[in-house]
Enzyme design. Structure first.
Site, PDB file in Angstrom:
ATOM      1  N   GLU A 124      54.091  35.684  29.748  1.00 18.05           N
ATOM      2  CA  GLU A 124      55.475  36.095  29.564  1.00 18.05           C
ATOM      3  C   GLU A 124      55.619  37.082  28.419  1.00 18.05           C
ATOM      4  O   GLU A 124      56.366  38.057  28.508  1.00 18.05           O
ATOM      5  CB  GLU A 124      56.358  34.865  29.314  1.00 18.05           C
ATOM      6  CG  GLU A 124      56.590  34.001  30.534  1.00 18.05           C
ATOM      7  CD  GLU A 124      57.368  34.714  31.616  1.00 18.05           C
ATOM      8  OE1 GLU A 124      58.209  35.580  31.283  1.00 18.05           O
ATOM      9  OE2 GLU A 124      57.135  34.407  32.789  1.00 18.05           O
ATOM     10  N   CYS A 322      65.270  43.447  44.759  1.00 23.38           N
ATOM     11  CA  CYS A 322      66.542  43.919  44.187  1.00 23.38           C
ATOM     12  C   CYS A 322      66.233  44.842  43.006  1.00 23.38           C
ATOM     13  O   CYS A 322      66.596  44.580  41.860  1.00 23.38           O
ATOM     14  CB  CYS A 322      67.379  42.721  43.751  1.00 23.38           C
ATOM     15  SG  CYS A 322      69.119  43.102  43.444  1.00 23.38           S
ATOM     16  N   CYS A 329      67.663  45.620  50.542  1.00 20.59           N
ATOM     17  CA  CYS A 329      68.571  44.525  50.890  1.00 20.59           C
ATOM     18  C   CYS A 329      68.178  43.850  52.200  1.00 20.59           C
ATOM     19  O   CYS A 329      68.462  42.660  52.402  1.00 20.59           O
ATOM     20  CB  CYS A 329      70.003  45.031  50.971  1.00 20.59           C
ATOM     21  SG  CYS A 329      70.664  45.631  49.387  1.00 20.59           S
ATOM     22  N   CYS A 332      66.081  40.777  51.526  1.00 17.59           N
ATOM     23  CA  CYS A 332      66.583  39.811  50.555  1.00 17.59           C
ATOM     24  C   CYS A 332      67.022  38.524  51.241  1.00 17.59           C
ATOM     25  O   CYS A 332      67.877  38.552  52.143  1.00 17.59           O
ATOM     26  CB  CYS A 332      67.743  40.406  49.777  1.00 17.59           C
ATOM     27  SG  CYS A 332      68.422  39.270  48.541  1.00 17.59           S
ATOM     28  N   CYS A 338      75.441  37.571  49.174  1.00 15.06           N
ATOM     29  CA  CYS A 338      75.568  38.541  48.078  1.00 15.06           C
ATOM     30  C   CYS A 338      76.911  39.242  48.135  1.00 15.06           C
ATOM     31  O   CYS A 338      77.203  39.987  49.087  1.00 15.06           O
ATOM     32  CB  CYS A 338      74.430  39.554  48.152  1.00 15.06           C
ATOM     33  SG  CYS A 338      74.493  40.812  46.863  1.00 15.06           S
TER      34      CYS A 338
END
Length: 583
Positions: A124, A322, A329, A332, A338
């Site tokens: 991370e 995204c 899209c 997705c 959405c």
């Protein structure tokens, strides 16, 4: 974590960081509302100006005047959202070959989960402001060198910076080292098991703590990095100043609602870390029948999964689908839910679509007017970038050359805190005027060397006759400009004005000053001490042939080992410019 972590290389500008979220959360109410009013006024003027200037577009129709309920920005049906995310993630979790991404194993014990937390923590931090493809080889080398948090805690800052070299944002490496040392001291060598304790480690904010603890321990805590920020802004059709506290409050709440839509399987480790288990979230299932229970036996529409997988799915969806530009899209899994996608599919106002206009008390007071053109790309609202400040530093690449042709260069360690902390650079005078003359450059080089070296260095004189160089004195025999080098940090455009400074004389490189309060040693003492330092205090664990003259704040380094030293990309550019003088 920091900006959109996976969105760009280490030299790009920052966008969102853990610290920026935390600072926004700490804003006072008065300051927050003042900033909000200023940003809203500016944004409205810019949006309306854009609408007026756009060809083929007519004024009022170009703006959605926020005639929607504030409940538009609330997450509903979180369990179904989790099901969709988990189903999508199960098919793509291994496609990018990230070595830190591993399937959840409920059989892991406490020590193994701590090790998992260490691995996720390293990944991370590396992924902040840095692309996945760039990070993978660095991560593999890091884990080979420092396989456990104890191995990292026992390392030196030079070892850590050496592995980090080229990855950029070097403060991340020093914070990892400091964090590992804190884990060994305060947590008995085990990584903290919950997000609140994880945030006590250096360089870990709310996002990083949530990612580490949800992935490693299954704690139901949210994540909000740049990818998730963008994804949820579109999912909730939230068009508000992206760094404002009200905006971040909405997005954090949405991320929390989603991750809490998953109900973890029975897991004592998760419970110990603060996460729910089936007995606490599903009281309708009797404890003695819990082991044999199947999803069909549970409460309808409850997603059975792992909190870490939900958070990783959100991050991955924002990173790969995204995207900032060219969002896909069609791929997705949340498209049908959405709000941004739904709005982009229609050019009509809410009242024209038959939707009732909400009462004024129900209206959203956060969003700015939204341009109709642009589809989902209008979300999130664009933030005004702060212009990077311009600075110029004078860099003197100081070389000592022996009569036999040995070439040594002076490197100086930067302070332990601040920009490029603990890394090596050539002697530098910061923040000089861009119009500095060549005479002033030469004078500054002499002054800089005087603060670093015990031996007196005679100044460079281009015209006056010079005495022959002997074995007991040193002299600057050449100063040549090597041009300007531009290096862009996240908040600074730094121009390095580079010059090569050649020092000759003496039997060994000039001695480095160790304590300015002590009187300078005699010539005989200097010759003896520099010989000893050169021959005996060389790093025996490193074949870089670096003569450690004096404290770790400075060293003479042989020419063949400059590139192997702990120097940054900017210093490598400086070295490249000087090497051209000798080509």
């Amino acid at each position: 974590m920091a900006k959109k972590r996976r969105a760009g290389s280490a030299s790009e500008y920052e966008e969102f960081t853990d610290s920026s979220y935390d600072e926004a959360a700490a804003c006072s109410t008065t300051t927050r509302h003042t900033v909000k009013r200023q940003k809203r006024a500016t944004s409205t003027r810019k949006t309306r100006q854009h609408a007026t200037e756009s060809p083929g577009v007519e004024g009022p129709r170009e703006l959605d005047q926020c005639s929607h309920k504030r409940t538009l920005h609330e997450v509903t049906h979180a369990s179904q959202i989790c099901e969709q995310l988990l189903s999508w993630y199960s098919g793509i979790s291994e496609t990018r070959g990230m070595p830190w991404r591993k399937a959840h194993n409920p059989a892991l014990g406490e020590a193994e989960r701590s090790q998992r937390a260490y691995e996720v923590w390293v990944s991370e931090i590396m992924l902040q402001q840095t692309q996945v493809a760039t990070v993978i080889p660095y991560y593999n080398r890091w884990m080979e060198k420092f396989p456990t948090v104890g191995d990292l805690a026992a390392a030196s800052i030079d070892e850590v910076n050496s592995l980090w070299k080229g990855l950029g944002y070097y403060s991340r490496a020093s914070r990892l080292l400091a964090g590992a040392q804190k884990v060994m001291k305060d947590f008995d060598g085990r990584m903290p098991k919950n997000a609140s304790a994880m945030e006590t480690l250096p360089g870990i904010g709310r996002y990083s703590a949530g990612a580490i603890c949800s992935i490693s321990y299954g704690e139901c805590v949210p994540v909000l990095d740049g990818n998730v920020h963008r994804l949820l802004s579109r999912f909730l059709a939230l068009h508000a100043p992206p760094k404002a506290k009200p905006t971040l409050d909405i997005l954090w709440s949405a991320a929390e609602a989603i991750v809490k839509g998953v109900k973890p399987t029975r897991d004592p480790i998760i419970a110990d870390a603060g996460g729910p288990t089936l007995p606490s979230v599903l009281p309708s299932v009797q404890a003695d029948k819990l082991e044999s229970a199947t999803p069909a036996d549970l409460v309808p529409h409850v997603a059975i999964g792992y909190a870490g997988d939900v958070n990783q799915a959100l991050i991955e969806l924002g990173s790969t689908v995204c995207k900032v530009r060219d969002p896909d899209c069609g791929r997705c899994p949340l498209r049908d839910r959405c709000a941004g996608f739904s709005r982009a599919q229609s050019s009509k106002e809410p009242e024209e679509m038959g939707a009732a206009v909400p009462d004024i008390e129900e209206l959203c007071s956060i969003c700015e007017p939204v341009p109709h053109a642009g589809g989902v790309l209008v979300y999130p609202m664009k933030a005004d970038r702060k212009k990077a400040r311009e600075e110029m530093d004078l860099v003197s690449v100081a070389e000592w050359r022996s009569r036999s042709g040995e070439r040594w260069f002076l490197l100086v360690k930067r302070p332990a805190k601040g920009l490029l902390a603990g890394l090596l650079e050539f002697p530098t005078k910061e923040n000089v005027t861009p119009k500095i003359s060549s005479t002033a450059c030469t004078s500054q080089a002499k002054a800089c060397l005087a603060t670093l070296l015990v031996d007196e260095i005679a100044p460079f004189t281009a015209k006056a006759p010079r005495k022959p160089i002997d074995d007991n004195s040193y002299r600057i025999s050449a100063v040549e400009p090597a041009g300007d080098v531009l290096h862009v940090f996240s908040h600074i455009r730094k121009t390095y004005k580079v010059q090569w400074v050649l020092i000759e004389g003496g039997m060994t490189p000039p001695a480095i000053r160790t304590d300015s309060s002590k009187p300078p040693p005699s010539a005989k003492e200097r010759r003896r001490s520099t010989k000893v330092r050169t021959s005996e205090l060389r790093d025996e664990d490193d074949d870089s042939e670096t003569a450690k003259l004096g404290p770790p704040s400075a060293a003479w380094v042989q020419i063949d080992n400059i590139r192997h030293s702990n120097i940054t990309t900017g210093v490598q550019k400086i070295w490249d410019s000087v090497e051209k003088l000798w080509a």
